[in-house]
Write a protein that holds these residues in place. Structure first.
Motif, mmCIF file in Angstrom:
data_model
loop_
_atom_site.group_PDB
_atom_site.id
_atom_site.type_symbol
_atom_site.label_atom_id
_atom_site.label_comp_id
_atom_site.label_asym_id
_atom_site.label_seq_id
_atom_site.Cartn_x
_atom_site.Cartn_y
_atom_site.Cartn_z
ATOM 1 N N SER A 112 -34.937 38.756 -8.413
ATOM 2 C CA SER A 112 -34.286 40.055 -8.568
ATOM 3 C C SER A 112 -33.417 40.019 -9.830
ATOM 4 C CB SER A 112 -33.431 40.350 -7.341
ATOM 5 O OG SER A 112 -32.361 39.419 -7.250
ATOM 6 N N PRO A 113 -33.001 41.183 -10.353
ATOM 7 C CA PRO A 113 -32.163 41.173 -11.565
ATOM 8 C C PRO A 113 -30.928 40.296 -11.442
ATOM 9 C CG PRO A 113 -32.920 43.391 -11.104
ATOM 10 C CD PRO A 113 -33.365 42.549 -9.945
ATOM 11 N N GLY A 114 -30.245 40.342 -10.284
ATOM 12 C CA GLY A 114 -29.056 39.511 -10.105
ATOM 13 C C GLY A 114 -29.378 38.035 -10.082
ATOM 14 N N ARG A 116 -32.051 36.597 -11.297
ATOM 15 C CA ARG A 116 -32.557 36.204 -12.610
ATOM 16 C C ARG A 116 -31.403 35.933 -13.579
ATOM 17 N NH1 ARG A 116 -35.789 40.289 -13.249
ATOM 18 N NH2 ARG A 116 -34.403 41.642 -14.434
ATOM 19 N N THR A 117 -30.372 36.766 -13.501
ATOM 20 C CA THR A 117 -29.225 36.595 -14.390
ATOM 21 C C THR A 117 -28.471 35.310 -14.080
ATOM 22 O OG1 THR A 117 -29.006 39.008 -14.549
ATOM 23 C CG2 THR A 117 -27.107 37.675 -15.208
ATOM 24 N N VAL A 118 -28.225 35.066 -12.799
ATOM 25 C CA VAL A 118 -27.533 33.832 -12.402
ATOM 26 C C VAL A 118 -28.349 32.610 -12.811
ATOM 27 C CG1 VAL A 118 -26.721 32.478 -10.441
ATOM 28 C CG2 VAL A 118 -26.309 34.947 -10.506
ATOM 29 N N ALA A 119 -29.667 32.689 -12.644
ATOM 30 C CA ALA A 119 -30.533 31.571 -13.014
ATOM 31 C C ALA A 119 -30.411 31.258 -14.500
ATOM 32 C CB ALA A 119 -31.979 31.896 -12.652
ATOM 33 N N ARG A 120 -30.378 32.281 -15.320
ATOM 34 C CA ARG A 120 -30.257 32.060 -16.762
ATOM 35 C C ARG A 120 -28.889 31.474 -17.127
ATOM 36 N NH1 ARG A 120 -33.392 37.627 -18.418
ATOM 37 N NH2 ARG A 120 -35.435 36.686 -18.892
ATOM 38 N N THR A 147 -31.941 44.783 -19.555
ATOM 39 C CA THR A 147 -31.306 46.047 -19.176
ATOM 40 C C THR A 147 -31.143 46.193 -17.668
ATOM 41 O OG1 THR A 147 -33.485 47.142 -19.212
ATOM 42 C CG2 THR A 147 -32.163 47.226 -21.221
ATOM 43 N N GLU A 148 -31.818 45.368 -16.874
ATOM 44 C CA GLU A 148 -31.671 45.427 -15.422
ATOM 45 C C GLU A 148 -30.523 44.550 -14.915
ATOM 46 O OE1 GLU A 148 -36.154 46.434 -13.846
ATOM 47 O OE2 GLU A 148 -35.541 44.343 -13.941
ATOM 48 N N ALA A 149 -30.006 43.718 -15.772
ATOM 49 C CA ALA A 149 -28.898 42.847 -15.373
ATOM 50 C C ALA A 149 -27.612 43.654 -15.281
ATOM 51 C CB ALA A 149 -28.731 41.711 -16.377
ATOM 52 N N PRO A 150 -26.678 43.273 -14.396
ATOM 53 C CA PRO A 150 -25.392 43.975 -14.311
ATOM 54 C C PRO A 150 -24.671 43.964 -15.652
ATOM 55 C CG PRO A 150 -25.691 42.500 -12.439
ATOM 56 C CD PRO A 150 -26.802 42.194 -13.397
ATOM 57 N N GLN A 151 -24.058 45.094 -16.023
ATOM 58 C CA GLN A 151 -23.439 45.217 -17.334
ATOM 59 C C GLN A 151 -22.329 44.195 -17.544
ATOM 60 O OE1 GLN A 151 -24.501 47.304 -19.884
ATOM 61 N NE2 GLN A 151 -23.100 45.990 -21.027
ATOM 62 N N ALA A 152 -21.553 43.923 -16.501
ATOM 63 C CA ALA A 152 -20.476 42.941 -16.643
ATOM 64 C C ALA A 152 -21.031 41.565 -16.984
ATOM 65 C CB ALA A 152 -19.660 42.872 -15.361
ATOM 66 N N MET A 153 -22.170 41.204 -16.379
ATOM 67 C CA MET A 153 -22.796 39.910 -16.674
ATOM 68 C C MET A 153 -23.352 39.891 -18.092
ATOM 69 S SD MET A 153 -22.301 38.301 -13.853
ATOM 70 C CE MET A 153 -23.462 36.984 -13.507
#
Length: 270
Positions: A112-114, A116-120, A147-153
């Motif tokens: 999921s976008p969240g 995926r972001t944490v993984a990176r 663009t699907e990642a949370p803006q704060a991240m």
């Protein structure tokens, strides 16, 4: 023998109800006709729309079942992603950075976008621990571009991307990238503001650098270590960033809270 015509009372015309209203027989007949019309309308409605109505109900039931199935499978998928991240964090604690990178790699492709972001972020941290700065910068840039990642991240990743190879960047590039974050009130004002102020200083923009250091030093929501550092830099650049000298001296422990100076012996020892 001729029959005498029946007189109609008053001005009543044939076909009009009598002033006393319809008779009981007339009321019964009207109800029967009304019910017959209703039954006929219902029969025609079912004939014309019965198939569509049945299909709509079937679609509704199918949709509810589909949502239930999606919700259950999605919840199971999120649990698997969470377990993968927790396992990767355990590897980080054990200093197994390559193992942590490998555990979250599938999330970068299918998470999921969240997740995926944490993984990176975890992969970037592992890359830095293994002194692979180039890969870390690429991973932070990938988060910023997602663009699907949370803006704060994404904003955090932008700060980390610039900070990771700050010395290899042109001051103008740093200012352009972080300028929108380096404003009072933004969640990353402290980190972004300090980087932008240093970039201004390296570019020879002493006034801009001093003003920004002064803003950082006055922001009470920022860590005191950062504010103290900014206050010193602002002072060196000729900007008075001290609003309350007495309060600053108290914070630094130079004078006690009651305002009395900590003075030594006032006269020679006897």
């Amino acid at each position: 023998m001729a029959r005498t015509p029946t007189e109609i009372p008053g001005d009543q015309n044939p076909g009009e109800p009598s002033p006393e209203g319809p008779s009981r027989e007339d009321e019964i007949l009207m109800r029967e006709i009304d019910e017959a019309v209703r039954k006929d309308d219902a029969a025609n409605f079912l004939k014309d729309y019965g198939v569509a109505l049945g299909g709509g109900i079937a679609l509704l039931l199918a949709g509810l079942f589909g949502y239930w199935y999606w919700d259950s499978t999605t919840e199971a998928g999120l649990e698997e992603q969470s377990e993968a991240i927790i396992s990767a964090l355990d590897s980080v604690d054990a200093q197994d950075f390559a193992g942590a990178d490998e555990k979250v790699a599938p999330l970068v492709e299918d998470g999921s976008p969240g997740a995926r972001t944490v993984a990176r972020f975890l992969q970037a941290a592992s890359a830095l621990e293994q002194e692979d700065t180039g890969r870390a910068v690429e991973l932070y840039a990938a988060i910023v571009a997602d663009t699907e990642a949370p803006q704060a991240m994404r904003d955090l990743a932008l700060v980390r991307e610039v900070a990771t190879n700050f010395d290899d960047r042109e001051p103008a590039d740093i200012i352009a990238k972080l300028d929108r974050l380096a404003v009072p009130g933004h969640a990353f004002f402290g980190s972004a503001g300090e980087l932008v102020a240093i970039a201004h200083l390296e570019a020879g923009n002493r006034d801009e650098a001093g003003a920004l250091f002064g803003e950082i030093s006055k922001d009470e929501d920022l860590p005191e270590t950062l504010r103290s550092r900014a206050r010193q830099m602002a002072g060196l650049l000729g900007v008075d960033a001290i609003e309350d000298v007495e309060q600053l001296l108290q914070d630094e422990g130079v004078i006690p809270a009651d305002g009395a100076a900590q003075a030594g012996p006032t006269g020679p020892r006897q």
